[in-house]
Design a protein around this motif. Structure first.
Motif, mmCIF file in Angstrom:
data_model
loop_
_atom_site.group_PDB
_atom_site.id
_atom_site.type_symbol
_atom_site.label_atom_id
_atom_site.label_comp_id
_atom_site.label_asym_id
_atom_site.label_seq_id
_atom_site.Cartn_x
_atom_site.Cartn_y
_atom_site.Cartn_z
ATOM 1 N N ALA A 116 41.304 -28.217 32.868
ATOM 2 C CA ALA A 116 42.586 -27.855 32.026
ATOM 3 C C ALA A 116 42.259 -28.449 30.476
ATOM 4 N N PRO A 117 41.793 -29.395 30.132
ATOM 5 C CA PRO A 117 41.560 -29.754 28.722
ATOM 6 C C PRO A 117 40.342 -28.536 27.977
ATOM 7 N N MET A 118 39.773 -28.387 29.035
ATOM 8 C CA MET A 118 38.725 -26.892 28.387
ATOM 9 C C MET A 118 39.146 -25.751 28.092
ATOM 10 N N ARG A 119 40.254 -25.387 29.117
ATOM 11 C CA ARG A 119 40.802 -24.052 28.734
ATOM 12 C C ARG A 119 41.831 -24.167 27.908
ATOM 13 N N ASN A 120 42.480 -25.464 27.379
ATOM 14 C CA ASN A 120 43.674 -25.265 26.280
ATOM 15 C C ASN A 120 43.218 -26.072 25.097
ATOM 16 N N PRO A 121 42.489 -25.733 24.258
ATOM 17 C CA PRO A 121 41.958 -26.472 23.425
ATOM 18 C C PRO A 121 43.092 -27.031 22.126
ATOM 19 N N GLU A 122 44.198 -26.270 22.053
ATOM 20 C CA GLU A 122 45.406 -26.684 21.313
ATOM 21 C C GLU A 122 46.049 -27.856 21.822
ATOM 22 N N LEU A 123 46.319 -27.669 23.292
ATOM 23 C CA LEU A 123 47.114 -28.907 23.861
ATOM 24 C C LEU A 123 45.941 -30.041 23.754
ATOM 25 N N ARG A 124 44.778 -29.907 24.032
ATOM 26 C CA ARG A 124 43.905 -30.914 23.919
ATOM 27 C C ARG A 124 43.985 -31.788 22.742
ATOM 28 N N LYS A 125 43.952 -30.834 21.659
ATOM 29 C CA LYS A 125 43.960 -31.417 20.151
ATOM 30 C C LYS A 125 45.438 -32.171 20.128
ATOM 31 N N LEU A 126 46.512 -31.502 20.682
ATOM 32 C CA LEU A 126 47.839 -32.218 20.418
ATOM 33 C C LEU A 126 47.982 -33.605 21.052
ATOM 34 N N TYR A 127 47.403 -33.753 22.266
ATOM 35 C CA TYR A 127 47.639 -34.843 23.023
ATOM 36 C C TYR A 127 46.174 -36.047 22.742
ATOM 37 N N GLY A 128 45.374 -35.202 21.895
ATOM 38 C CA GLY A 128 44.191 -36.282 21.524
ATOM 39 C C GLY A 128 43.248 -36.466 22.773
ATOM 40 N N LYS A 129 43.360 -35.377 23.678
ATOM 41 C CA LYS A 129 41.937 -35.545 24.679
ATOM 42 C C LYS A 129 40.970 -35.276 24.323
ATOM 43 N N SER A 130 40.091 -36.268 24.580
ATOM 44 C CA SER A 130 38.627 -36.071 24.095
ATOM 45 C C SER A 130 37.943 -35.543 25.231
#
Length: 437
Positions: A174-188
């Motif tokens: 999921a973090p790999m597929r959604n870079p914008e959400l990853r950035k929003l939630y600070g997912k490294s």
């Protein structure tokens, strides 16, 4: 050269293996000349002369191959006389001999057939020893490692194992597929994913499915790909593998049998293996850098407790996923796959699925193979072909002990007494659920 005789093929290989062996090369040239392949004979003779300038046999062979008449040996009567002998009296003139062979002309004629032995751009006559391999043979070149193109295998092709898929989706995909959400939630995206569990349960297949989900190339690495007898080469191989992944990004680097590649350095007596672990740590530390964008690291092991703890530090292989024996849905899919091209009759698949609990995928394949063998032997004895039945499959399953049992026996002790930081909480939960504690 498909019409070439076996002796010529053998000699050609021998000459290629020993290019400086002049007698061998001349013997090869003689056979070529005997078969009327004059141009090839000339070329071989010219190479022989490069190794042995002035060799009389090579010169004679080249002359014959180029159509010049042989030079007859001079007899005492025709040999040039010394001034002393000439003063003793008149001597009859010697008969005209064969024409003198023009070696300069011969070298010009074969110049386009045989290149110079030493050549470089500077004209110094010396080749760069590092350039001898040529382009594409350098260990760091992309072609030096087998990188598989994005495959068609997806997680949907993995039968059952929904819990594993859900955890993969949440922790990795999921973090790999959604870079914008990853950035929003600070997912490294730092670090990688470590798959562990009993052998034969599909860790490699799952890794390929993850690569397929990401649309990434796949680079599988094992101990034999890295270890080398020369000092420093093993560490260079590790670096070159990651450099290859960077050049072919997006790419999944799959480290198979991580316990062999990254064994605990405190237990490793071989300095080369310790250096491999150190280099691996260095490469993993760069997973979040700009140069490593699109490089994903997955690893698999049957014995995670033998993996160096530094490899599992946050930012490296900090996420783990327990891959357990196939559940009922997965066993159903695996059994159907291995029976799909075999003659079966009225197989009670639900009953067989229930009888193979705790079996690995490899165990299930063995069940199908053993049942097929039983039916085949009966057919051979009776002379009548018979189908594989539920009885054959259940009988095979009863004779086969799940290969996962020894693994759980070892894992139980580790999970109970060495569960530092909750590293094996998921394994403990499974053991309690199965009442294996």
């Amino acid at each position: 050269m498909s019409d070439e005789s076996p002796i010529l093929r053998s000699l050609r290989a021998a000459v290629a293996a020993a290019p400086a062996d002049v007698p061998l090369r001349l013997h090869f040239a003689e056979l070529l000349l005997a078969e009327g392949r004059n141009d090839e004979a000339v070329a071989e003779a010219a190479v022989a002369l490069q190794h042995a300038p002035g060799d009389a046999d090579a010169r004679a062979l080249m002359a014959r191959a180029m159509g010049f008449p042989p030079t007859a040996p001079q007899s005492p009567a025709t040999a040039p006389q010394s001034p002393v002998a000439a003063s003793e009296g008149p001597v009859a003139p010697a008969p005209a001999g064969p024409p003198v062979f023009d070696w300069d002309a011969a070298e010009q004629q074969v110049g386009d057939l045989v290149g110079p032995r030493f050549a470089d751009d500077s004209g110094s006559g010396l080749e760069d020893p590092l350039a001898a391999d040529g382009p594409g043979n350098d260990p760091g070149d992309v072609s030096a490692w087998d990188v598989d193109a994005p495959g068609a295998v997806r997680l949907a092709d993995v039968g059952g194992m929904q819990e594993v898929k859900d955890r993969l989706e949440a922790a990795f995909l999921a973090p790999m597929r959604n870079p914008e959400l990853r950035k929003l939630y600070g997912k490294s995206l730092r670090g990688g994913l470590l798959l562990y569990g009993p052998p034969g349960c599909g860790k490699t297949f799952i890794a390929r499915a993850v690569a397929g989900e990401l649309g990434a190339n796949f680079l599988s690495v094992s101990l034999s790909d890295i270890l080398d007898m020369w000092i420093g080469t093993s560490e260079k191989n590790v670096h070159d593998i990651f450099e290859t992944a960077r050049r072919t990004a997006p790419c999944v680097v799959f480290l198979d049998e991580l316990d062999a590649l990254g064994a605990k350095r405190s237990r490793t007596h071989h300095g080369g293996l310790r250096n491999v672990v150190n280099q691996l740590l260095t490469e993993l530390d760069g997973i979040d850098s700009a140069a490593n964008e699109g490089v994903f690291v997955l690893a698999a092991t049957n014995v995670p407790w033998d993996v160096d703890l530094a490899l599992r530090r946050p930012g490296r292989l900090d996420r783990t996923l327990l891959v357990l024996p196939p559940d009922a849905a997965a066993r159903d899919a695996i059994l159907r796959y291995h029976l799909r091209e075999r003659p079966i009759e009225s197989v009670d698949l639900p009953k067989l699925v229930k009888a193979t609990e705790d079996f690995s995928g490899a165990d299930l394949a063995h069940v199908c193979e053993s049942a097929a063998e039983t039916a085949l032997l009966d057919s051979a004895r009776t002379g009548h072909i018979r189908m594989i039945t539920t009885k054959d499959l259940l009988g095979a399953a009863k004779q086969i002990r799940p290969s996962t049992d020894p693994w759980f026996a070892s894992a139980r002790n580790v999970a109970t007494f060495a569960n530092d930081g909750g590293m094996y909480d998921d394994l403990l939960a499974y053991l309690k659920k199965k009442r294996k504690l």
